[in-house]
Design a protein around this motif. Structure first.
Motif, PDB file in Angstrom:
ATOM      1  N   PRO A  84       0.704  -1.212  -0.047  1.00 52.09           N
ATOM      2  CA  PRO A  84       0.113   0.093  -0.015  1.00 52.09           C
ATOM      3  C   PRO A  84       0.741   1.303  -0.104  1.00 52.09           C
ATOM      4  O   PRO A  84       0.257   2.202  -0.524  1.00 52.09           O
ATOM      5  CB  PRO A  84      -0.827   0.161   1.202  1.00 52.09           C
ATOM      6  N   GLY A  85       1.937   1.186   0.727  1.00 53.81           N
ATOM      7  CA  GLY A  85       2.914   2.349   0.649  1.00 53.81           C
ATOM      8  C   GLY A  85       3.557   2.787  -0.688  1.00 53.81           C
ATOM      9  O   GLY A  85       3.353   3.896  -1.065  1.00 53.81           O
ATOM     10  N   PHE A  86       3.673   1.596  -1.299  1.00 54.64           N
ATOM     11  CA  PHE A  86       4.235   2.002  -2.933  1.00 54.64           C
ATOM     12  C   PHE A  86       2.943   2.449  -3.694  1.00 54.64           C
ATOM     13  O   PHE A  86       3.131   3.026  -4.563  1.00 54.64           O
ATOM     14  CB  PHE A  86       5.166   0.707  -3.566  1.00 54.64           C
ATOM     15  N   VAL A  87       2.048   1.713  -3.536  1.00 48.52           N
ATOM     16  CA  VAL A  87       0.686   2.536  -4.128  1.00 48.52           C
ATOM     17  C   VAL A  87       0.365   3.564  -4.001  1.00 48.52           C
ATOM     18  O   VAL A  87       0.068   4.601  -4.947  1.00 48.52           O
ATOM     19  CB  VAL A  87      -0.682   1.445  -3.855  1.00 48.52           C
ATOM     20  N   GLU A  88       0.327   4.162  -2.783  1.00 47.39           N
ATOM     21  CA  GLU A  88       0.199   5.565  -2.397  1.00 47.39           C
ATOM     22  C   GLU A  88       1.020   6.517  -3.022  1.00 47.39           C
ATOM     23  O   GLU A  88       0.764   7.703  -3.241  1.00 47.39           O
ATOM     24  CB  GLU A  88       0.185   5.529  -0.821  1.00 47.39           C
ATOM     25  N   HIS A  89       2.325   5.980  -2.926  1.00 45.89           N
ATOM     26  CA  HIS A  89       3.344   7.090  -3.520  1.00 45.89           C
ATOM     27  C   HIS A  89       3.807   6.925  -4.866  1.00 45.89           C
ATOM     28  O   HIS A  89       4.941   7.364  -5.103  1.00 45.89           O
ATOM     29  CB  HIS A  89       4.701   6.790  -2.523  1.00 45.89           C
ATOM     30  N   PHE A  90       3.260   6.033  -5.693  1.00 48.27           N
ATOM     31  CA  PHE A  90       3.458   5.590  -6.751  1.00 48.27           C
ATOM     32  C   PHE A  90       3.833   6.825  -7.952  1.00 48.27           C
ATOM     33  O   PHE A  90       4.725   6.942  -8.402  1.00 48.27           O
ATOM     34  CB  PHE A  90       2.759   4.651  -7.738  1.00 48.27           C
ATOM     35  N   ASP A  91       2.821   7.752  -7.778  1.00 49.90           N
ATOM     36  CA  ASP A  91       3.196   9.047  -8.569  1.00 49.90           C
ATOM     37  C   ASP A  91       4.347   9.608  -8.468  1.00 49.90           C
ATOM     38  O   ASP A  91       5.022  10.287  -9.131  1.00 49.90           O
ATOM     39  CB  ASP A  91       1.906   9.937  -8.485  1.00 49.90           C
ATOM     40  N   GLU A  92       4.834   9.918  -7.107  1.00 49.32           N
ATOM     41  CA  GLU A  92       5.922  10.487  -6.559  1.00 49.32           C
ATOM     42  C   GLU A  92       7.337   9.807  -7.238  1.00 49.32           C
ATOM     43  O   GLU A  92       8.188  10.585  -7.720  1.00 49.32           O
ATOM     44  CB  GLU A  92       6.032  10.381  -5.216  1.00 49.32           C
ATOM     45  N   PHE A  93       7.378   8.523  -7.270  1.00 47.72           N
ATOM     46  CA  PHE A  93       8.357   7.630  -7.990  1.00 47.72           C
ATOM     47  C   PHE A  93       8.340   7.973  -9.462  1.00 47.72           C
ATOM     48  O   PHE A  93       9.379   8.374 -10.031  1.00 47.72           O
ATOM     49  CB  PHE A  93       8.174   6.197  -7.653  1.00 47.72           C
ATOM     50  N   ARG A  94       7.265   8.080 -10.048  1.00 44.33           N
ATOM     51  CA  ARG A  94       6.966   8.305 -11.558  1.00 44.33           C
ATOM     52  C   ARG A  94       7.402   9.527 -12.049  1.00 44.33           C
ATOM     53  O   ARG A  94       8.068   9.802 -12.935  1.00 44.33           O
ATOM     54  CB  ARG A  94       5.314   8.178 -11.990  1.00 44.33           C
ATOM     55  N   ASP A  95       7.166  10.538 -11.078  1.00 40.91           N
ATOM     56  CA  ASP A  95       7.570  11.858 -11.245  1.00 40.91           C
ATOM     57  C   ASP A  95       9.084  12.176 -11.163  1.00 40.91           C
ATOM     58  O   ASP A  95       9.565  13.378 -11.639  1.00 40.91           O
ATOM     59  CB  ASP A  95       7.002  12.839 -10.125  1.00 40.91           C
ATOM     60  N   LYS A  96       9.834  11.504 -10.660  1.00 44.31           N
ATOM     61  CA  LYS A  96      11.230  11.094 -10.598  1.00 44.31           C
ATOM     62  C   LYS A  96      11.855  10.502 -11.843  1.00 44.31           C
ATOM     63  O   LYS A  96      12.977  10.135 -11.850  1.00 44.31           O
ATOM     64  CB  LYS A  96      11.839  10.772  -9.361  1.00 44.31           C
ATOM     65  N   GLY A  97      10.844   9.742 -12.489  1.00 47.72           N
ATOM     66  CA  GLY A  97      11.439   9.027 -13.860  1.00 47.72           C
ATOM     67  C   GLY A  97      11.711   7.549 -13.275  1.00 47.72           C
ATOM     68  O   GLY A  97      12.481   7.003 -13.748  1.00 47.72           O
ATOM     69  N   ILE A  98      11.321   7.251 -12.059  1.00 45.84           N
ATOM     70  CA  ILE A  98      11.579   5.816 -11.545  1.00 45.84           C
ATOM     71  C   ILE A  98      10.500   4.970 -11.687  1.00 45.84           C
ATOM     72  O   ILE A  98       9.206   5.247 -11.322  1.00 45.84           O
ATOM     73  CB  ILE A  98      11.863   5.894 -10.082  1.00 45.84           C
ATOM     74  N   GLU A  99      10.813   3.594 -12.384  1.00 49.22           N
ATOM     75  CA  GLU A  99       9.665   2.706 -12.349  1.00 49.22           C
ATOM     76  C   GLU A  99       9.441   1.945 -11.015  1.00 49.22           C
ATOM     77  O   GLU A  99      10.634   1.835 -10.263  1.00 49.22           O
ATOM     78  CB  GLU A  99      10.033   1.603 -13.436  1.00 49.22           C
ATOM     79  N   VAL A 100       8.668   1.368 -10.659  1.00 50.78           N
ATOM     80  CA  VAL A 100       8.376   0.640  -9.503  1.00 50.78           C
ATOM     81  C   VAL A 100       7.825  -0.763  -9.841  1.00 50.78           C
ATOM     82  O   VAL A 100       6.992  -1.003 -10.686  1.00 50.78           O
ATOM     83  CB  VAL A 100       7.265   1.421  -8.600  1.00 50.78           C
ATOM     84  N   ALA A 101       8.698  -1.590  -9.223  1.00 52.46           N
ATOM     85  CA  ALA A 101       8.377  -3.234  -9.281  1.00 52.46           C
ATOM     86  C   ALA A 101       8.037  -4.051  -7.966  1.00 52.46           C
ATOM     87  O   ALA A 101       9.054  -3.556  -7.012  1.00 52.46           O
ATOM     88  CB  ALA A 101       9.134  -4.157 -10.074  1.00 52.46           C
ATOM     89  N   CYS A 102       7.260  -4.609  -7.853  1.00 50.03           N
ATOM     90  CA  CYS A 102       6.889  -5.509  -6.443  1.00 50.03           C
ATOM     91  C   CYS A 102       7.477  -6.815  -6.960  1.00 50.03           C
ATOM     92  O   CYS A 102       6.846  -7.526  -7.757  1.00 50.03           O
ATOM     93  CB  CYS A 102       5.572  -5.334  -5.963  1.00 50.03           C
ATOM     94  N   LEU A 103       8.098  -7.686  -5.981  1.00 46.08           N
ATOM     95  CA  LEU A 103       8.712  -9.002  -6.292  1.00 46.08           C
ATOM     96  C   LEU A 103       8.218 -10.008  -5.088  1.00 46.08           C
ATOM     97  O   LEU A 103       8.324  -9.458  -3.909  1.00 46.08           O
ATOM     98  CB  LEU A 103      10.046  -8.962  -6.662  1.00 46.08           C
ATOM     99  N   ALA A 104       7.617 -10.931  -5.302  1.00 49.92           N
ATOM    100  CA  ALA A 104       7.534 -11.961  -4.382  1.00 49.92           C
ATOM    101  C   ALA A 104       7.761 -13.381  -4.876  1.00 49.92           C
ATOM    102  O   ALA A 104       7.691 -13.511  -5.993  1.00 49.92           O
ATOM    103  CB  ALA A 104       6.020 -12.189  -3.954  1.00 49.92           C
ATOM    104  N   VAL A 105       8.148 -14.488  -4.025  1.00 50.33           N
ATOM    105  CA  VAL A 105       8.352 -15.596  -4.437  1.00 50.33           C
ATOM    106  C   VAL A 105       6.754 -16.448  -4.531  1.00 50.33           C
ATOM    107  O   VAL A 105       6.536 -16.938  -3.373  1.00 50.33           O
ATOM    108  CB  VAL A 105       9.262 -16.745  -3.720  1.00 50.33           C
ATOM    109  N   ASN A 106       5.941 -15.958  -5.544  1.00 51.66           N
ATOM    110  CA  ASN A 106       4.684 -16.659  -5.728  1.00 51.66           C
ATOM    111  C   ASN A 106       4.467 -16.831  -7.353  1.00 51.66           C
ATOM    112  O   ASN A 106       5.433 -16.400  -7.878  1.00 51.66           O
ATOM    113  CB  ASN A 106       3.645 -15.257  -5.167  1.00 51.66           C
ATOM    114  N   ASP A 107       3.412 -17.278  -7.673  1.00 57.97           N
ATOM    115  CA  ASP A 107       3.201 -17.535  -8.966  1.00 57.97           C
ATOM    116  C   ASP A 107       2.666 -16.112  -9.443  1.00 57.97           C
ATOM    117  O   ASP A 107       2.082 -15.182  -9.108  1.00 57.97           O
ATOM    118  CB  ASP A 107       2.350 -18.509  -9.297  1.00 57.97           C
ATOM    119  N   PRO A 108       2.549 -15.954 -10.890  1.00 51.95           N
ATOM    120  CA  PRO A 108       2.251 -14.655 -11.527  1.00 51.95           C
ATOM    121  C   PRO A 108       0.539 -14.428 -11.448  1.00 51.95           C
ATOM    122  O   PRO A 108       0.003 -13.546 -11.244  1.00 51.95           O
ATOM    123  CB  PRO A 108       2.356 -14.904 -12.813  1.00 51.95           C
ATOM    124  N   PHE A 109      -0.103 -15.509 -11.144  1.00 52.66           N
ATOM    125  CA  PHE A 109      -1.605 -15.690 -10.831  1.00 52.66           C
ATOM    126  C   PHE A 109      -1.665 -14.781  -9.539  1.00 52.66           C
ATOM    127  O   PHE A 109      -2.787 -14.166  -9.355  1.00 52.66           O
ATOM    128  CB  PHE A 109      -2.368 -16.826 -11.221  1.00 52.66           C
TER     129      PHE A 109
END
Length: 159
Positions: A54-79
């Motif tokens: 939720p923190g990265f969702v809330e601040h997503f636009d702030e990262f994008r405004d800096k030209g930064i992409e955001v990715a979340c990673l987990a040892v789970n399946d893509p579904f």
């Protein structure tokens, strides 16, 4: 050996869903880009669902405004990653990446044994910032903590 600042991210294949299940290799994911990658021990788990993503969702636009992409990673399946992203109202552009067998996490040296909880090998909770595939910032949480890998902490370091 654990990855450190100054190291190039290892090559690995990850999965995500864009129309269907797709493979993406880490050179393609990071080449020529500024990317914050944060990892969670598991989709739908309490701290991951209530605070970390939720923190990265809330601040997503702030990262994008800096030209930064955001990715979340987990040892789970893509579904699972897709369903978790939908349940958390992840904005388009925030990549929900699956490392189903934990190969990338092991290559980073950031795996943890969660077998005592019936979860097998998982990712340690961390956040990293990379430019063109080279790690510039790396924050790894102590077991049971959630502080240095938060969106707010990462943004404060990129200011």
């Amino acid at each position: 050996m654990t990855i450190k600042v100054g190291d190039r991210l290892p090559e690995a294949k990850l999965q995500w869903i864009r129309g269907g299940v797709e493979m993406i290799d880490t050179p393609t994911l990071f080449a020529g880009k500024k990317v914050v990658l944060f990892a969670v021990p598991g989709a739908f788990t309490p701290t991951c669902s209530e605070r970390h993503l939720p923190g990265f969702v809330e601040h997503f636009d702030e990262f994008r405004d800096k030209g930064i992409e955001v990715a979340c990673l987990a040892v789970n399946d893509p579904f699972v990653m897709q369903a978790w992203g939908q349940s958390q109202h992840v904005p388009e552009g925030l990549k929900m990446l699956a490392d189903g067998n934990g190969e990338f996490i092991r290559a980073l040296g950031l795996e943890m044994d969660a077998s005592a909880y019936g979860m097998g090998t998982r990712a340690k909770r961390f956040a990293l910032y990379a430019e063109d595939g080279v790690v510039k910032l790396l924050d790894i949480e102590a077991p049971g903590e959630f502080r240095v890998s938060s969106a707010e902490h990462v943004l404060s370091q990129l200011a």
